[in-house]
Motif scaffolding. Structure first.
Motif, mmCIF file in Angstrom:
data_model
loop_
_atom_site.group_PDB
_atom_site.id
_atom_site.type_symbol
_atom_site.label_atom_id
_atom_site.label_comp_id
_atom_site.label_asym_id
_atom_site.label_seq_id
_atom_site.Cartn_x
_atom_site.Cartn_y
_atom_site.Cartn_z
ATOM 1 N N ALA A 11 3.328 4.941 8.139
ATOM 2 C CA ALA A 11 2.617 4.169 7.285
ATOM 3 C C ALA A 11 2.777 4.551 5.787
ATOM 4 C CB ALA A 11 1.073 4.601 7.726
ATOM 5 N N GLY A 12 2.626 6.082 5.644
ATOM 6 C CA GLY A 12 3.314 6.592 4.288
ATOM 7 C C GLY A 12 4.305 5.967 3.698
ATOM 8 N N VAL A 13 5.491 6.135 4.630
ATOM 9 C CA VAL A 13 6.814 5.404 4.216
ATOM 10 C C VAL A 13 6.542 3.868 3.625
ATOM 11 C CG1 VAL A 13 9.051 4.856 5.020
ATOM 12 C CG2 VAL A 13 8.053 7.009 5.490
ATOM 13 N N TYR A 14 5.888 3.209 4.378
ATOM 14 C CA TYR A 14 5.830 1.803 4.167
ATOM 15 C C TYR A 14 5.026 1.585 2.743
ATOM 16 C CZ TYR A 14 7.062 1.337 9.192
ATOM 17 O OH TYR A 14 7.885 1.218 10.196
ATOM 18 N N ALA A 15 3.998 2.508 2.741
ATOM 19 C CA ALA A 15 2.926 2.095 1.610
ATOM 20 C C ALA A 15 3.559 2.481 0.406
ATOM 21 C CB ALA A 15 1.917 3.121 1.735
ATOM 22 N N LYS A 16 4.874 3.383 0.295
ATOM 23 C CA LYS A 16 5.465 3.964 -1.003
ATOM 24 C C LYS A 16 6.402 2.668 -1.536
ATOM 25 C CE LYS A 16 4.583 8.732 -1.136
ATOM 26 N NZ LYS A 16 4.274 9.099 0.102
ATOM 27 N N SER A 17 6.563 1.687 -0.794
ATOM 28 C CA SER A 17 7.467 0.595 -1.281
ATOM 29 C C SER A 17 7.026 -0.065 -2.446
ATOM 30 C CB SER A 17 7.581 -0.624 -0.127
ATOM 31 O OG SER A 17 7.573 0.008 1.172
#
Ligand SMILES: Cc1cc2nc3c(=O)[nH]c(=O)nc-3n(C[C@H](O)[C@H](O)[C@H](O)COP(=O)(O)O)c2cc1C
Length: 346
Positions: free
Chosen positions: A228-234
Motif C-alpha cells: 500500500a505504501g509503495v502504490y501510494a507513492k506513485s
C-alpha cells in the motif's frame, strides 16, 4: 505473409496477466485470425477471460501501431464469428506508405516496473497526453492515492491467505533466468523487485504450510501494508472504465491501456498494473465466491467500493487500474515466446 510474421513478432510484446501470452494465430488467404487460449492465464483472476481479453487488446493495439512500419494498415474486426468466442479478432492488411507510428519504437521498450516510484508530480502536459481518453480517470491527491493504494493492496493479503490463489501465484513464478530468457509464461522472480528480507523468505513462502504459519504472526497484513505504501507513492493512479463488461469492452480497455502505457514509456515514466482486487471483485459481484474464505468477501467488496468512490465512478466496469510515476529502471524484464502461427494460405 512475411509482413504478418514481422508485425506479430513485435506485437506479442504486449503485456498479459503473469506474462501468460494467451494467443495463437492463423493466417488464411493473407488474413490474420487471432485466437484466445482460455487456459493460459490464472483461472481465478482471469474471470470469464476478462484479463486475457485485455491482453488481446494490447496485442491488437500493437498490431495497428506496428503495421505502417512494414507498409500496411490493419483493419480489425472483433469477435467476427459469434459461434466461436475464442476467435478474438480477424485482421486484414491493406498496403500503405511505409511510415513509423510515433509510438512504434516504444512497443518493445514498454515494461512493467514494480520498483518503488519517486514521489513527484506529473506535469500538465504529461497528464494531457496520458489521460486524454474519456474512459480514463486518474487521482493524484495524496489522501486519495492512499485510500486507493490501501484498497488495491487488499489483494496481497487475500492472495497470501487463500490456499488456491497462493498456489497459483507461486506455481506461476519463474525462478531462473533460463526459463525467463526462453520467453516462457510466468513472472520472473527478479521482475517482482522484492525487498531483500522478503526475497530471502520467498523460496520458503511457496509452501502453503509455511505461509500459513507466517500469516498467524501477521505476515499477510504486513505485506499488504508494505505494498500500500509503495502504490501510494506513485505520481498518479488511474483506471480504465468501460460502459459494460463484454469481451469487446475488455479488448477496447486493453487497447486504451496499451496506448497510455506506450505514451508513458515515451515520456520516460514507469507503469505497473495493480489489478488483482478488480479481478477478485468481478468474481464476487457475479456471486462466484466458492474459492474465497467467508471473511474475505466483505473485504473484497469494500475495497472495490472504495476504489470506485475515490475515482468518482458511478456506473460502468473498472477494467484496469495502474500506477504511474518516475522510477529507476527495473532490475529485469520478461521475454516472449515466438508467436505460434498456423498458415493455411492457398
Ligand atoms: C490484464 C493484466 C493484468 C495485470 N495485472 C498485474 C498486476 O496486478 N500486478 C502486476 O505487477 N502486473 C500485472 N500485469 C502485468 C503483467 O504481469 C506483465 O505485463 C507481464 O508479466 C509481462 O511483463 P512486461 O509487461 O514487463 O512485458 C498485468 C497485465 C495484464 C495484461
Amino acid at each position: 505473409m512475411e509482413h504478418i510474421k514481422e508485425i506479430l513478432n513485435i506485437a506479442v510484446w504486449a503485456p498479459s496477466g503473469d506474462n501468460s501470452q494467451p494467443w495463437r494465430f492463423e493466417v488464411r488467404n493473407e488474413k490474420l485470425y487471432i485466437f484466445n487460449i482460455p487456459d493460459r492465464d490464472n483461472p481465478i483472476l482471469n474471470f470469464k477471460q476478462s484479463g486475457s481479453y485485455v491482453a488481446h487488446g494490447g496485442l491488437i493495439e500493437n498490431i495497428s501501431i506496428a503495421s505502417p512500419h512494414f507498409g500496411y494498415s490493419a483493419n480489425v474486426s472483433l469477435f467476427p464469428d459469434a459461434q466461436n468466442k475464442d476467435l478474438v479478432a480477424s485482421v486484414s492488411f491493406e498496403n500503405t506508405d511505409k511510415k513509423d507510428h510515433p509510438l512504434f519504437n516504444y512497443i518493445k521498450q514498454r515494461v512493467t516496473n514494480r520498483k518503488p516510484y519517486k514521489n513527484e508530480v506529473l506535469t500538465q502536459e504529461q497528464k494531457d497526453i496520458l489521460f486524454e481518453s474519456d474512459n480514463v480517470f486518474f487521482r493524484e491527491d495524496k489522501a486519495e492515492k492512499k485510500i486507493i493504494a490501501s484498497a488495491a493492496s487488499t489483494m496481497e493479503r487475500i492472495a497470501l491467505e487463500t490456499p488456491a490463489i497462493h498456489k497459483l501465484f507461486f506455481r506461476g513464478i519463474l525462478w531462473n533466468k533460463k526459463d525467463n530468457d526462453a520467453g516462457q509464461g510466468g513472472l520472473y522472480i527478479k521482475t517482482l523487485e522484492l525487498p531483500p528480507p522478503i526475497r530471502v523468505a520467498f523460496k520458503f513462502l511457496k509452501h502453503w504450510a509455511i505461509t500459513n504459519i507466517f500469516n498467524k504472526i501477521g505476515f499477510s497484513k504486513l505485506a499488504s501494508k508494505g505494498n500500500a505504501g509503495v502504490y501510494a507513492k506513485s505520481s498518479a493512479l488511474y483506471v480504465v472504465v468501460m460502459d459494460s463488461d463484454t469481451g469487446k469492452d475488455f479488448i477496447n480497455a486493453g487497447r486504451i491501456s496499451q496506448r497510455i502505457w506506450l505514451n508513458a514509456t515515451k515520456l520516460g515514466l514507469s507503469v505497473q498494473p495493480v489489478t488483482g482486487i478488480l479481478f477478485l471483485a468481478r468474481r464476487v459481484i457475479a456471486g462466484d465466491t466458492g474459492v474465497f474464505l467467508n471473511s474475505h468477501i466483505p473485504l473484497i467488496k469494500n475495497a472495490y467500493e472504495k476504489i470506485k468512490a475515490t475515482f468518482g465512478i458511478g456506473s460502468g466496469t473498472i477494467a484496469m487500474m495502474f500506477r504511474v510515476g518516475y522510477a529507476n529502471k527495473p532490475t529485469a524484464r520478461s521475454y516472449r515466446l515466438s508467436p505460434h502461427i498456423n498458415i493455411e494460405d492457398k
